[in-house]
Motif scaffolding. Sequence first.
Motif, PDB file in Angstrom:
ATOM      1  N   ALA A  65       0.831  -1.213   0.000  1.00 61.07           N
ATOM      2  CA  ALA A  65       0.000   0.000   0.000  1.00 61.07           C
ATOM      3  C   ALA A  65       0.864   1.262   0.000  1.00 61.07           C
ATOM      4  O   ALA A  65       0.568   2.226  -0.706  1.00 61.07           O
ATOM      5  N   SER A  66       1.947   1.257   0.770  1.00 60.90           N
ATOM      6  CA  SER A  66       2.835   2.433   0.818  1.00 60.90           C
ATOM      7  C   SER A  66       3.515   2.669  -0.511  1.00 60.90           C
ATOM      8  O   SER A  66       3.715   3.800  -0.919  1.00 60.90           O
ATOM      9  N   SER A  67       3.902   1.593  -1.172  1.00 66.45           N
ATOM     10  CA  SER A  67       4.665   1.751  -2.409  1.00 66.45           C
ATOM     11  C   SER A  67       3.777   2.094  -3.598  1.00 66.45           C
ATOM     12  O   SER A  67       4.220   2.763  -4.532  1.00 66.45           O
ATOM     13  N   GLU A  68       2.510   1.689  -3.585  1.00 65.10           N
ATOM     14  CA  GLU A  68       1.632   1.944  -4.723  1.00 65.10           C
ATOM     15  C   GLU A  68       1.465   3.425  -5.012  1.00 65.10           C
ATOM     16  O   GLU A  68       1.344   3.825  -6.164  1.00 65.10           O
ATOM     17  N   SER A  69       1.480   4.239  -3.984  1.00 66.34           N
ATOM     18  CA  SER A  69       1.298   5.683  -4.194  1.00 66.34           C
ATOM     19  C   SER A  69       2.477   6.299  -4.939  1.00 66.34           C
ATOM     20  O   SER A  69       2.370   7.414  -5.452  1.00 66.34           O
ATOM     21  N   LEU A  70       3.588   5.597  -5.022  1.00 69.22           N
ATOM     22  CA  LEU A  70       4.775   6.125  -5.697  1.00 69.22           C
ATOM     23  C   LEU A  70       4.871   5.703  -7.162  1.00 69.22           C
ATOM     24  O   LEU A  70       5.722   6.191  -7.892  1.00 69.22           O
ATOM     25  N   LEU A  71       4.002   4.794  -7.575  1.00 71.85           N
ATOM     26  CA  LEU A  71       4.020   4.356  -8.969  1.00 71.85           C
ATOM     27  C   LEU A  71       3.451   5.469  -9.845  1.00 71.85           C
ATOM     28  O   LEU A  71       2.508   6.146  -9.469  1.00 71.85           O
ATOM     29  N   SER A  72       4.038   5.631 -11.006  1.00 70.25           N
ATOM     30  CA  SER A  72       3.559   6.666 -11.920  1.00 70.25           C
ATOM     31  C   SER A  72       3.860   6.261 -13.354  1.00 70.25           C
ATOM     32  O   SER A  72       4.489   5.234 -13.605  1.00 70.25           O
ATOM     33  N   LEU A  73       3.439   7.090 -14.275  1.00 72.79           N
ATOM     34  CA  LEU A  73       3.726   6.839 -15.693  1.00 72.79           C
ATOM     35  C   LEU A  73       5.221   6.917 -15.967  1.00 72.79           C
ATOM     36  O   LEU A  73       5.697   6.417 -16.972  1.00 72.79           O
ATOM     37  N   GLU A  74       5.962   7.537 -15.063  1.00 71.09           N
ATOM     38  CA  GLU A  74       7.408   7.660 -15.237  1.00 71.09           C
ATOM     39  C   GLU A  74       8.166   6.453 -14.692  1.00 71.09           C
ATOM     40  O   GLU A  74       9.364   6.328 -14.917  1.00 71.09           O
ATOM     41  N   THR A  75       7.471   5.572 -13.981  1.00 68.99           N
ATOM     42  CA  THR A  75       8.118   4.376 -13.455  1.00 68.99           C
ATOM     43  C   THR A  75       8.488   3.468 -14.625  1.00 68.99           C
ATOM     44  O   THR A  75       7.693   3.260 -15.532  1.00 68.99           O
ATOM     45  N   ASP A  76       9.694   2.949 -14.599  1.00 71.84           N
ATOM     46  CA  ASP A  76      10.178   2.063 -15.653  1.00 71.84           C
ATOM     47  C   ASP A  76       9.183   0.922 -15.873  1.00 71.84           C
ATOM     48  O   ASP A  76       8.795   0.251 -14.913  1.00 71.84           O
ATOM     49  N   PRO A  77       8.745   0.682 -17.113  1.00 73.64           N
ATOM     50  CA  PRO A  77       7.745  -0.356 -17.352  1.00 73.64           C
ATOM     51  C   PRO A  77       8.190  -1.759 -16.949  1.00 73.64           C
ATOM     52  O   PRO A  77       7.369  -2.564 -16.495  1.00 73.64           O
ATOM     53  N   VAL A  78       9.460  -2.060 -17.090  1.00 72.26           N
ATOM     54  CA  VAL A  78       9.928  -3.396 -16.682  1.00 72.26           C
ATOM     55  C   VAL A  78       9.864  -3.517 -15.151  1.00 72.26           C
ATOM     56  O   VAL A  78       9.486  -4.560 -14.621  1.00 72.26           O
ATOM     57  N   GLN A  79      10.184  -2.433 -14.440  1.00 66.25           N
ATOM     58  CA  GLN A  79      10.040  -2.448 -12.982  1.00 66.25           C
ATOM     59  C   GLN A  79       8.572  -2.654 -12.600  1.00 66.25           C
ATOM     60  O   GLN A  79       8.263  -3.417 -11.682  1.00 66.25           O
ATOM     61  N   LEU A  80       7.671  -1.976 -13.319  1.00 67.45           N
ATOM     62  CA  LEU A  80       6.238  -2.154 -13.051  1.00 67.45           C
ATOM     63  C   LEU A  80       5.807  -3.596 -13.333  1.00 67.45           C
ATOM     64  O   LEU A  80       5.025  -4.170 -12.578  1.00 67.45           O
ATOM     65  N   HIS A  81       6.304  -4.154 -14.422  1.00 64.50           N
ATOM     66  CA  HIS A  81       6.006  -5.545 -14.783  1.00 64.50           C
ATOM     67  C   HIS A  81       6.330  -6.471 -13.608  1.00 64.50           C
ATOM     68  O   HIS A  81       5.490  -7.277 -13.183  1.00 64.50           O
ATOM     69  N   PHE A  82       7.541  -6.351 -13.065  1.00 63.32           N
ATOM     70  CA  PHE A  82       7.946  -7.226 -11.969  1.00 63.32           C
ATOM     71  C   PHE A  82       7.261  -6.851 -10.657  1.00 63.32           C
ATOM     72  O   PHE A  82       6.994  -7.717  -9.817  1.00 63.32           O
ATOM     73  N   TYR A  83       6.956  -5.569 -10.485  1.00 64.15           N
ATOM     74  CA  TYR A  83       6.222  -5.139  -9.287  1.00 64.15           C
ATOM     75  C   TYR A  83       4.846  -5.813  -9.254  1.00 64.15           C
ATOM     76  O   TYR A  83       4.470  -6.434  -8.264  1.00 64.15           O
ATOM     77  N   PHE A  84       4.080  -5.674 -10.350  1.00 65.90           N
ATOM     78  CA  PHE A  84       2.739  -6.248 -10.372  1.00 65.90           C
ATOM     79  C   PHE A  84       2.778  -7.771 -10.300  1.00 65.90           C
ATOM     80  O   PHE A  84       1.894  -8.391  -9.705  1.00 65.90           O
ATOM     81  N   GLN A  85       3.798  -8.389 -10.862  1.00 61.83           N
ATOM     82  CA  GLN A  85       3.956  -9.841 -10.745  1.00 61.83           C
ATOM     83  C   GLN A  85       4.138 -10.227  -9.283  1.00 61.83           C
ATOM     84  O   GLN A  85       3.466 -11.128  -8.774  1.00 61.83           O
ATOM     85  N   GLY A  86       5.049  -9.553  -8.590  1.00 64.62           N
ATOM     86  CA  GLY A  86       5.307  -9.865  -7.185  1.00 64.62           C
ATOM     87  C   GLY A  86       4.105  -9.598  -6.299  1.00 64.62           C
ATOM     88  O   GLY A  86       3.781 -10.397  -5.407  1.00 64.62           O
ATOM     89  N   VAL A  87       3.425  -8.481  -6.546  1.00 64.94           N
ATOM     90  CA  VAL A  87       2.239  -8.134  -5.759  1.00 64.94           C
ATOM     91  C   VAL A  87       1.132  -9.153  -6.012  1.00 64.94           C
ATOM     92  O   VAL A  87       0.477  -9.623  -5.076  1.00 64.94           O
ATOM     93  N   GLY A  88       0.936  -9.512  -7.284  1.00 63.87           N
ATOM     94  CA  GLY A  88      -0.093 -10.499  -7.608  1.00 63.87           C
ATOM     95  C   GLY A  88       0.169 -11.829  -6.927  1.00 63.87           C
ATOM     96  O   GLY A  88      -0.735 -12.435  -6.339  1.00 63.87           O
ATOM     97  N   LYS A  89       1.413 -12.290  -7.003  1.00 59.46           N
ATOM     98  CA  LYS A  89       1.764 -13.564  -6.363  1.00 59.46           C
ATOM     99  C   LYS A  89       1.566 -13.489  -4.854  1.00 59.46           C
ATOM    100  O   LYS A  89       1.110 -14.445  -4.219  1.00 59.46           O
ATOM    101  N   PHE A  90       1.912 -12.347  -4.259  1.00 56.27           N
ATOM    102  CA  PHE A  90       1.771 -12.180  -2.814  1.00 56.27           C
ATOM    103  C   PHE A  90       0.295 -12.285  -2.407  1.00 56.27           C
ATOM    104  O   PHE A  90      -0.061 -13.056  -1.515  1.00 56.27           O
ATOM    105  N   PHE A  91      -0.560 -11.510  -3.058  1.00 57.81           N
ATOM    106  CA  PHE A  91      -1.976 -11.559  -2.715  1.00 57.81           C
ATOM    107  C   PHE A  91      -2.576 -12.939  -3.012  1.00 57.81           C
ATOM    108  O   PHE A  91      -3.379 -13.446  -2.228  1.00 57.81           O
ATOM    109  N   TYR A  92      -2.197 -13.541  -4.134  1.00 53.67           N
ATOM    110  CA  TYR A  92      -2.751 -14.841  -4.503  1.00 53.67           C
ATOM    111  C   TYR A  92      -2.446 -15.891  -3.436  1.00 53.67           C
ATOM    112  O   TYR A  92      -3.281 -16.750  -3.144  1.00 53.67           O
ATOM    113  N   ARG A  93      -1.301 -15.797  -2.850  1.00 60.04           N
ATOM    114  CA  ARG A  93      -0.899 -16.760  -1.817  1.00 60.04           C
ATOM    115  C   ARG A  93      -1.893 -16.771  -0.645  1.00 60.04           C
ATOM    116  O   ARG A  93      -2.111 -17.796  -0.007  1.00 60.04           O
ATOM    117  N   PHE A  94      -2.510 -15.616  -0.371  1.00 63.04           N
ATOM    118  CA  PHE A  94      -3.401 -15.485   0.793  1.00 63.04           C
ATOM    119  C   PHE A  94      -4.876 -15.431   0.410  1.00 63.04           C
ATOM    120  O   PHE A  94      -5.714 -15.006   1.206  1.00 63.04           O
TER     121      PHE A  94
END
Length: 184
Positions: A65-94
């Motif tokens: 939640a803290s980190s999501e507010s820092l995401l923007s259109l200027e965030t590197d797309p590959v970083q976003l790709h791996f961010y959303f992958q990690g977040v998705g896997k984290f939530f899916y686990r629970f």
Amino acid sequence: METPANFGSVWESLSQADRETISTAFQPMGNVSAENMVTSAGHIASLVGYLRTPGLRDLGYRLIASSESLLSLETDPVQLHFYFQGVGKFFYRFRDLDNFALPKAIEAFEKQTRLSTICAPLLAKSLGGSPPSHAGFDQLRIIHEKAGNHLEAIKVCEVACKDGWAGDWEKHIKRLTAKIMRAG
């Protein structure tokens, strides 16, 4: 591009006890501290992966939640790709422990898939060939299939295949189509 100071504020926003808990849970190979991992979206998602026990999940949710507010259109797309992958896997686990976890996982995987046409060529270039497999597409396929939404699962496979991601997309499409045909 991301600036370390912005993502570093995520670390600073945590209590001392939370920082110590994360530092204890974060045990990668090599000499990397948890604090040094909070420098980009992709690294934060990796760090959250170390909080994957039920007792630490609330801390993981807060870090996300803290980190999501820092995401923007200027965030590197590959970083976003791996961010959303990690977040998705984290939530899916629970997903079986917290009612909000599966919808949040789906949301993260869908965000990751929306970056597909941008990230596929970037990752293919950096890897010297084709893009790797795509966790978001694969997990969405599984989620839709388990829910009996075979047409949605096929659509996910078709997009992944069209965008060139590695995987057995054609095989899944054939199998899902056969399931639909058998169901009549």
